[in-house]
Write an enzyme that holds these catalytic residues in place. Structure first.
Site, PDB file in Angstrom:
ATOM      1  N   SER A 138       0.854  -1.183   0.000  1.00 41.68           N
ATOM      2  CA  SER A 138       0.000   0.000   0.000  1.00 41.68           C
ATOM      3  C   SER A 138       0.888   1.231   0.000  1.00 41.68           C
ATOM      4  CB  SER A 138      -0.900   0.016   1.240  1.00 41.68           C
ATOM      5  OG  SER A 138      -1.535   1.273   1.408  1.00 41.68           O
ATOM      6  N   TYR A 149      -1.127  -1.011  10.774  1.00 43.42           N
ATOM      7  CA  TYR A 149      -1.328  -1.318   9.355  1.00 43.42           C
ATOM      8  C   TYR A 149      -0.225  -0.707   8.504  1.00 43.42           C
ATOM      9  CZ  TYR A 149      -3.225  -1.282   4.646  1.00 43.42           C
ATOM     10  OH  TYR A 149      -3.380  -1.440   3.289  1.00 43.42           O
TER      11      TYR A 149
END
Length: 276
Positions: free
Chosen positions: A154, A167
């Site tokens: 990401s 995350y």
């Protein structure tokens, strides 16, 4: 398939193992589109995820489109024995990965000290440990077929992420691991690519607790576009793929701005989300 069902000798076929593309997290979102794109390009795919009804639907849509019927593995990668089970199941079907797509993962929105600790540790297990295990486990077969690994990371992995601290850190690991592994495996003819999308409208947002959040215009991309660019980047041997011109700015931020400033900027945005 059921992880708790024992394998039987009758299921083992003879002959040279058939090369396949193993895709985790293949029941929704980017994983579904990656499965379709690999199938469209002649790959026989193995779909691995928890939800058998969704996996069956995806497999049927690929079959109806005229591609080889995918193999379906119902497996919870959060389980400590999941990767062992996948390896045994593939061997029982006389299959071996020529390509591996590590797409399974999730995030949680909120301040780390306020989120459930077990959920955050489970996130690390899925986003990092399982991905690493699968990446290392099948190197021999990937080398035999001169294939590759596509790790879905990401753009969050390039910056500190107050509000999604664990995350962001897990995706930073995926990027760093992929870059290092790419150099190590190059002599074996194995490509390794980290796919780093920005916002993608999928089930990920709902699982993360991201509701009614509007991203700056131009940053979001469809799952189909992200998957296509990931596939193309892997086949071309690219190390990092960031879909979308706006998203390509994010990896540059730490070069020009202090990380503490970026963290403060991200944190201010989190507080606006919490006030929604």
């Amino acid at each position: 398939m059921d992880m708790d069902r024992p394998l039987t000798a009758e299921r083992v076929s003879v002959g040279r193992p058939k090369p396949v593309t193993l895709i985790t997290g293949a029941s929704s979102g980017i994983g579904v589109e990656l499965a379709r794109i690999f199938a469209e390009n002649g790959h026989e795919v193995v779909l691995a995820a928890r939800r058998i009804p969704q996996l069956t639907t995806v497999a049927e849509s690929i079959r109806v489109a005229g591609h080889p019927t995918p193999h379906v593995l119902s497996v919870d990668l959060a389980r400590a024995d999941a990767t062992d089970w996948i390896a045994r199941e593939l061997a029982a079907r006389n299959l071996e990965p020529s390509f591996l797509v590590n797409n399974a993962g999730y995030g949680l929105l909120g301040q780390a000290h306020m989120l459930d600790r077990a959920d955050q540790l489970a996130m690390i297990d899925l986003n990092c440990r399982s991905l690493t295990d699968l990446s290392l486990r099948f190197i021999d077969s990937l080398a035999r077929h001169r294939g590759g690994i596509l790790n879905v990371a990401s753009i969050s992995g390039f910056i500190p992420g107050p509000g999604m601290s664990v995350y962001n850190a897990s995706k930073a690991y995926v990027i760093s691991f992929s870059e290092g592994l790419r150099r190590e495996l190059k002599p074996k003819g194995i490509r390794v690519t980290a796919l780093c999308p920005g916002p993608v409208p999928t089930e990920f947002q709902a699982r993360a607790g991201i509701v009614d959040v509007h991203y700056p215009r131009g940053f979001d991309r469809s799952a189909r576009e992200v998957a296509r660019q990931g596939y193309d980047g892997l086949m071309r041997g690219r190390g990092i793929v960031v879909p979308g011109a706006h998203n390509k700015l994010v990896p540059l931020l730490p070069r020009f701005l202090p990380r503490r400033f970026i963290a403060a900027m991200v944190y201010r945005r989190l507080r606006r989300w919490e006030d929604v």
